[in-house]
Enzyme design. Structure first.
Site, PDB file in Angstrom:
ATOM      1  N   ALA A  30     -38.397  20.512 -17.244  1.00 44.37           N
ATOM      2  CA  ALA A  30     -38.995  21.932 -17.737  1.00 44.37           C
ATOM      3  C   ALA A  30     -40.389  21.517 -18.256  1.00 44.37           C
ATOM      4  CB  ALA A  30     -38.095  22.630 -18.779  1.00 44.37           C
TER       5      ALA A  30
ATOM      6  N   HIS B  90     -46.355  18.471 -22.868  1.00 44.57           N
ATOM      7  CA  HIS B  90     -45.822  16.880 -22.309  1.00 44.57           C
ATOM      8  C   HIS B  90     -47.160  15.964 -21.962  1.00 44.57           C
ATOM      9  CE1 HIS B  90     -42.105  19.115 -21.490  1.00 44.57           C
ATOM     10  NE2 HIS B  90     -41.646  18.223 -22.072  1.00 44.57           N
TER      11      HIS B  90
END
Length: 304
Positions: free
Chosen positions: A44, A49
């Site tokens: 996900a 990130h």
């Protein structure tokens, strides 16, 4: 950034072979000690990130991402079942972020016989039973078990150097996996990635999207309390934990779970005696609070 699609492997045997081939290519090209950086994720993926991948890409010759929704980390089976699984989109993002290899095993591959396995697990000990561990019993045991497996599977062959990247946003997790690598003599270099804050000071989190404008304003109490303590530490003043907690409690409908000052390595709270004098060495302030409808965590290193 890269145009070359990240290679996908779904078994330990395949991913080990891919990494070994990549390392051999780097050595053949004249690199005597290639560096391999691992970014462990539960998928996900989103732009948040990016900081993990950006640092890994900057510091390594090869970046490996793991995508595995680890059932051992979940308190409720339904939370595990409903966790988003977006492998195709994740692969595109890993490629965009500069990752070269993706390891995305199934639950049965990682834990043959699950839910009756694994029989042997790694314990996070006392470090895993406090703070977030008190709210989620067994969570950090699950983290340690899966991270230890991932390190064993994805560690490149010598003479390559192995690094693993974790965000400082999850300060307790970072401290625990760092201690695990040390205590279990696992040859991996833990690389912390700095916590990212919005201009307002709020720590970036996927949970923030569930906050309305009023909630975002109330959530600022967490970072304000941390900055209050950090400023006191920098000025050589006594740390006033009570006043810092009041900053958070003064926000309407916000419920403070904990705000503690701890040793960054052991996570042990500083003693009352230590708090009765200015800081002599670096400490870590940890905070968690319910800001309806979400529970938020934050932390800040305090420099003497």
């Amino acid at each position: 950034m890269t145009d070359q699609q990240a290679l996908l492997a779904t078994t330990a045997t395949d991913v080990k072979a891919v990494i070994a081939d990549k390392v051999a290519e780097l050595i053949a090209a004249g690199n005597p000690a290639p560096t391999v950086g691992l970014v462990p994720t539960m998928g996900a993926l989103h732009e948040g990130h990016g900081a993990l991948f950006e640092q890994a890409r900057t510091e390594n010759d090869l970046v490996v991402a793991s995508i595995f929704v680890n059932p051992l980390q979940f308190d409720q089976p339904e939370d595990f079942e409903h966790y988003p699984r977006t492998l195709e989109a994740d692969l595109e993002l890993v490629t965009t972020f500069g990752g070269g290899v993706v390891f995305a095993p199934s639950t049965q591959h990682m834990y043959p016989g699950y839910p009756d396995a694994p029989h042997i697990r790694v314990s996070a000990g006392e470090m895993g039973s406090m703070f977030e561990g008190a709210s989620r019993p067994g969570h950090f045991d699950g983290v340690c078990t899966v991270v230890a497996k991932l390190w064993n599977i994805l560690m490149p062959p010598a003479p390559a150097v192995f690094r693993s990247y974790f965000g400082q946003k999850d300060a307790q997790q970072l401290a625990i996996v760092t201690r695990m690598a040390h205590d279990l003599n696992i040859d991996v270099d833990i690389r912390p990635v700095a916590l990212v804050r919005a201009p307002s000071g709020l720590a970036l989190s996927s949970r923030n999207v569930r906050l309305d404008d009023h909630g975002m304003e109330k959530a600022l109490g967490l970072s304000q309390a941390l900055h209050y303590l950090a400023d006191q530490a920098t000025r050589g003043e006594l740390l006033d934990l009570s006043a810092a907690r009041d900053i958070i409690r003064s926000q309407e409908n916000v419920e403070l779970d904990y705000l503690e000052i701890v040793d960054p390595t052991t996570l042990q709270p500083l003693t009352p005696e230590q708090l009765q004098a200015p800081l002599e060495r670096e400490a870590l302030a940890l905070v968690a609070a319910w800001v309806p409808p979400v529970r938020l965590i934050d932390n800040m290193l305090l420099a003497p």
